[in-house]
Design an enzyme around this catalytic site. Structure first.
Site, PDB file in Angstrom:
ATOM      1  N   GLY A 369       0.861  -1.275  -0.070  1.00  0.00           N
ATOM      2  CA  GLY A 369      -0.025   0.144   0.020  1.00  0.00           C
ATOM      3  C   GLY A 369       0.787   1.318   0.105  1.00  0.00           C
ATOM      4  O   GLY A 369       2.065   1.165  -0.105  1.00  0.00           O
ATOM      5  N   PRO A 370       0.355   2.478  -0.113  1.00  0.00           N
ATOM      6  CA  PRO A 370       1.091   3.670  -0.185  1.00  0.00           C
ATOM      7  C   PRO A 370       1.565   3.942   1.128  1.00  0.00           C
ATOM      8  O   PRO A 370       1.316   3.379   2.193  1.00  0.00           O
ATOM      9  CB  PRO A 370      -0.226   4.724  -0.488  1.00  0.00           C
ATOM     10  N   GLY A 372       2.342   5.723   4.454  1.00  0.00           N
ATOM     11  CA  GLY A 372       1.523   6.192   5.626  1.00  0.00           C
ATOM     12  C   GLY A 372       0.292   5.783   6.114  1.00  0.00           C
ATOM     13  O   GLY A 372      -0.523   6.089   6.812  1.00  0.00           O
ATOM     14  N   LYS A 375       1.478   0.385   7.555  1.00  0.00           N
ATOM     15  CA  LYS A 375       2.025  -1.052   7.433  1.00  0.00           C
ATOM     16  C   LYS A 375       3.160  -1.528   8.449  1.00  0.00           C
ATOM     17  O   LYS A 375       3.022  -2.624   8.981  1.00  0.00           O
ATOM     18  CB  LYS A 375       2.752  -1.036   5.924  1.00  0.00           C
ATOM     19  N   THR A 376       3.961  -0.526   8.846  1.00  0.00           N
ATOM     20  CA  THR A 376       5.170  -0.866   9.716  1.00  0.00           C
ATOM     21  C   THR A 376       4.194  -0.970  11.137  1.00  0.00           C
ATOM     22  O   THR A 376       4.683  -1.857  11.786  1.00  0.00           O
ATOM     23  CB  THR A 376       6.102   0.046   9.785  1.00  0.00           C
ATOM     24  N   SER A 692      -4.725   3.025 -18.522  1.00  0.00           N
ATOM     25  CA  SER A 692      -6.006   3.389 -18.137  1.00  0.00           C
ATOM     26  C   SER A 692      -6.545   4.681 -18.438  1.00  0.00           C
ATOM     27  O   SER A 692      -7.698   4.954 -17.941  1.00  0.00           O
ATOM     28  CB  SER A 692      -5.969   3.061 -16.503  1.00  0.00           C
ATOM     29  N   LYS A 735      -8.252   4.301  -6.800  1.00  0.00           N
ATOM     30  CA  LYS A 735      -8.644   5.091  -7.574  1.00  0.00           C
ATOM     31  C   LYS A 735      -9.830   5.734  -7.197  1.00  0.00           C
ATOM     32  O   LYS A 735     -10.190   7.043  -7.069  1.00  0.00           O
ATOM     33  CB  LYS A 735      -8.715   4.721  -9.103  1.00  0.00           C
TER      34      LYS A 735
END
Length: 791
Positions: A369-370, A372, A375-376, A692, A735
């Protein structure tokens, strides 16, 4: 250098004077009939030598029984032995630094009486001490036996020349022979003084014979030990030789070394406490044997001790007990993170299966994922929920395979790889192990670290992971590996195949607000020394920060802006301007400055030729505006905005479709004969690529050529074909979230992407309208509004 007269050189048996100057010595090294050099230092000795040389050249040497406490301390008669040696000075040499070097010859023994004077040097009353000699059969037998034993000493001793044997034979007098032998034997000062004081020659022979026999035993033992040590000994290893010699001496004396306190035994004790594998146990025993036969000063010694320390520090069979309470784990995950339902569900499933099957292998999860989105930090929450230790290594920029597998011990300063190092820090063999930024691992001439990770992350192989430094296998099957990545495309396919991908697309504005209230504001308030009683911020103010100052998938920039607000509050309170600060919507602009994001979708799409598209980026979804313009020309096409090859091909396909289907789209069929087309994607400094945007480009072209603007509340995505088909694309959830953040109310998606709406949060789906298209004419019909009139 004064020369002494020849008569003085040949004086033998001269009667001693009543008094003699005395030179104090620590032990007797001079005997009658011997000629030796002596060095005297100091002013006192210079005055003594001056008197000796200017008178009869006779001086006495007397040994201390008890030396003075200090060099200049007082000296008394009781501090000296009774018997000394009178000597004659044969030669005197003065060195450059003022020291006196004398060559003296021992004359006779003497007994000391009272000291006549102590300054400037000692002068004592003396009388000769003649030795008594009886030339009988016992004396001759003792002489013969002594010569025979002395020959053995000469043969065994490496320090005595062979000429010493002929010298022993040439000395006829037994007393002289005893005196000479006393100088070559290893004797204590008391033993030498005893020989000097023995005036009975026969008694002296008995004493010397005992010392000679002792010397023979020592030399024979030394020869025996040397032969034992030389077996299998490398002659160049001097330290090893001395060590072996010491062990042999201890063994011969029956004094075994106290090995319980040695470093070898300490390592053996530590290794015995570990449940090593059979392979590791064999390697440890082999290195312990090498260490036991090695001197600590050897360079290899420290290499072995470091290796054994690693073996003894690793958690071979040490596991932390899993907390298999599903309800408690759910409560911990909910308390630490808002949202992320898919990830939480997967963790709870793992714990449930683990509860039913304790022997299951650890999963390999990849949180993609992006930046922030948590994840960590999610890895720490997983470890807390499971009751396991947490370790993390950052793989961003790692290009050396040895970072994963370690260096071989042949290299100077070699160490295990990061996997083994982290397990040592964890102290357990089943931690939650986070491989952060796995998508940013590089490869160069030092190897490919991602290839080394294949063994680490393969449940069918990692039970026997081999680190180059350890050179023994280690079981990683109980470790729960969690990888994080922003982009999956850069992860090699074999490595990606070994991981279960869990997508974290980002947060909605409502979710960000809840996260800010529950986590970000309390954390920043605490870090800036504020409390709930002196600082507060309204929900409306946080919402404004989310919408007008940060447009991101995660909450990292949101936390920074909240930190700026907290610093404003801390400064205000510290300066005494207010005791309590409350930040509302009206104060946000004053604190954070002008708004960074302005909703301009409606403004930018209000004219024909502009359409809003949806794009996926490594930092989350985003919107982009595609502009089309016509100008007089001959049918040329200009593409700008730093577009990639795939995106350029989509633009060419869109133009071809419009020309081929002009009647269907109600476009002038000859539009290309007198006009050039220009398609531009703003934010030209940012590279863009992908198929896309095909639907958006075609919609912008049709909008321009039909003079109909695009619905300002609508965005779209999809790939097109020359036949007008709308093909599915990826990143739908990201999106849609980006469109929701930008205030878009309607979205056109390919028909085949309809199933992807299942991953979109319900709150987002309920606030937006979705249209699904299979062909481009459906997109154009839905997207364009009534034509603009030309005035």
């Amino acid at each position: 250098m004064p020369e002494l007269d020849e008569q003085s050189r040949e004086r033998r048996g001269t009667a001693l004077p009543a008094t003699l100057p005395i030179v104090p010595v620590t032990q007797v090294n001079l005997f009658p009939r011997m000629v030796i050099p002596v060095v005297l230092e100091g002013k006192k000795h210079r005055e003594l030598v001056d008197e000796v040389v200017n008178t009869n050249k006779l001086v006495g040497f007397l040994a201390y029984k008890e030396e003075p406490a200090t060099p200049d301390g007082p000296e008394t008669r009781d501090m000296f032995h009774k018997t000394g040696v009178a000597a004659q000075v044969l030669r005197m040499i003065t060195s450059e630094n003022g020291d006196l070097s004398l060559v003296i010859q021992g004359l006779t023994r003497f007994h000391t009486g009272d000291f006549v004077s102590l300054e400037p040097f000692i002068k004592a009353r003396v009388e000769m001490a003649p030795e008594t000699h009886v030339d009988d059969v016992e004396t001759k037998a003792l002489m013969s036996n002594l010569r025979s034993e002395l020959r053995k000493v000469v043969k065994l001793s490496p320090n005595l020349p062979e000429e010493m044997e002929s010298l022993i034979t040439s000395v006829p007098e037994p007393g002289a022979l005893c005196d000479m032998v006393s100088t070559i034997l290893s004797m204590s000062p008391e033993e030498r003084q005893g020989v000097l004081a023995a005036l009975d020659v026969k008694e002296r022979l008995h004493m010397i014979r005992e010392f000679v026999n002792r010397e023979i035993q020592v030399l024979e033992l030394g020869s025996k030990l040397q032969n034992q040590v030389k077996e299998g000994l490398d002659k160049t290893q001097r330290e090893y030789y001395l060590r072996q010699q010491l062990k042999a001496i201890q063994k011969e004396l029956g004094e075994e070394a106290d090995e319980t306190q040695s470093e070898v035994e300490e390592f053996r004790r530590r290794l015995d406490e570990k449940k090593l594998t059979e392979q590791a146990r064999q390697e440890a025993d082999r290195e312990l044997k090498r260490l036991a036969n090695m001197h600590p000063s050897s360079s290899e010694y420290h290499v072995i001790t470091t290796y054994l320390d690693w073996l003894a520090s690793l958690p071979w069979e040490e596991y932390s007990e899993d907390q298999l309470d599903i309800k408690n784990a759910r409560a911990i995950l909910e308390a630490d993170h808002h949202g992320l339902e898919k990830v939480k569900k997967r963790i709870l499933e793992y714990l449930a299966v683990r509860k039913l099957n304790p022997d299951m292998k650890g999963p390999i999860l990849c949180l993609a994922g992006p930046p922030g989105v948590g994840k960590t930090s999610l890895g720490r929450s997983i470890a807390r929920a499971m009751g396991r230790e947490f370790v993390r290594i950052s793989l961003g920029g790692v290009r050396d395979e040895a970072e994963i597998r370690g260096h071989r011990r042949t290299y100077v300063g070699a160490l295990p790889g990061r996997i083994i190092q982290s397990l040592r820090r964890a102290g357990t063999a089943n931690p939650v192990f986070m491989l952060d930024e796995v998508d940013k691992v590089g490869a160069d001439f030092r190897g490919d670290p991602t290839s080394a990770l294949l063994e680490v992350l393969d449940p069918e192989q990692n039970f026997s992971f081999s680190d180059h430094y350890l050179d023994v296998t280690f079981d990683l099957s109980k470790v729960m590996f969690i990888a994080t990545a922003n982009v999956l495309d850069t992860i090699p396919a074999p490595l990606r195949d070994r991981m279960e991908i869990l997508h974290l697309p980002g947060y909605t504005a409502n979710e960000k607000l809840k996260i800010a209230k529950r986590y970000l504001v309390p954390r920043q308030r605490k870090e800036h020394g504020l409390t709930g009683s002196d600082f507060s911020i309204t929900d409306a103010a946080v919402t404004k920060v989310i919408e007008r100052y940060t447009r991101e998938a995660g909450v990292r920039n949101l936390e920074r802006e909240i930190g700026s607000i907290c610093r404003y509050a801390a400064r205000t309170i510290a300066e005494g301007e207010a005791e309590r600060v409350s930040v509302g919507v009206k104060k946000i602009n004053a604190v954070l400055g002008p708004e960074k994001i302005t909703p301009d979708t409606a403004l930018r799409t209000s004219v024909p030729g502009v359409a809003t598209g949806l794009a996926w980026t490594p930092t989350g979804g985003d919107i982009l505006f595609i502009e089309a313009s016509a100008m007089p020309g001959k049918g040329g096409l200009v593409l700008t905005g730093q577009l990639g090859d795939v995106m350029k091909e989509s633009a060419l396909a869109a133009v071809s479709y419009v020309r081929a289907n002009a009647d269907l789209l109600k476009v002038d069929p000859d539009f290309h004969k007198e006009n050039d087309l220009h398609i531009h994607v703003p934010a030209g400094a940012i590279p863009k690529d992908g198929p896309s945007a095909g639907v958006t480009m075609l919609t912008a072209l049709v909008s321009l050529l039909t003079n109909r603007s695009v619905d300002p509340e609508m965005a779209m995505t999809g790939e097109i074909t020359l036949r007008g088909m709308v093909l599915p694309v990826g990143g739908i959830k990201e999106k849609i979230l980006a469109a929701h953040r930008a205030g878009i109310k309607k979205v056109i998606l390919p028909k085949q992407n309809e199933r992807d709406l299942a991953d979109v949060p319900k709150a987002v789906k309920n606030s937006m309208e979705f249209y699904f298209a299979e062909r481009m004419d459906q997109v154009v019909k839905r997207a364009l509004v009534k034509p603009k009139s030309n005035k």
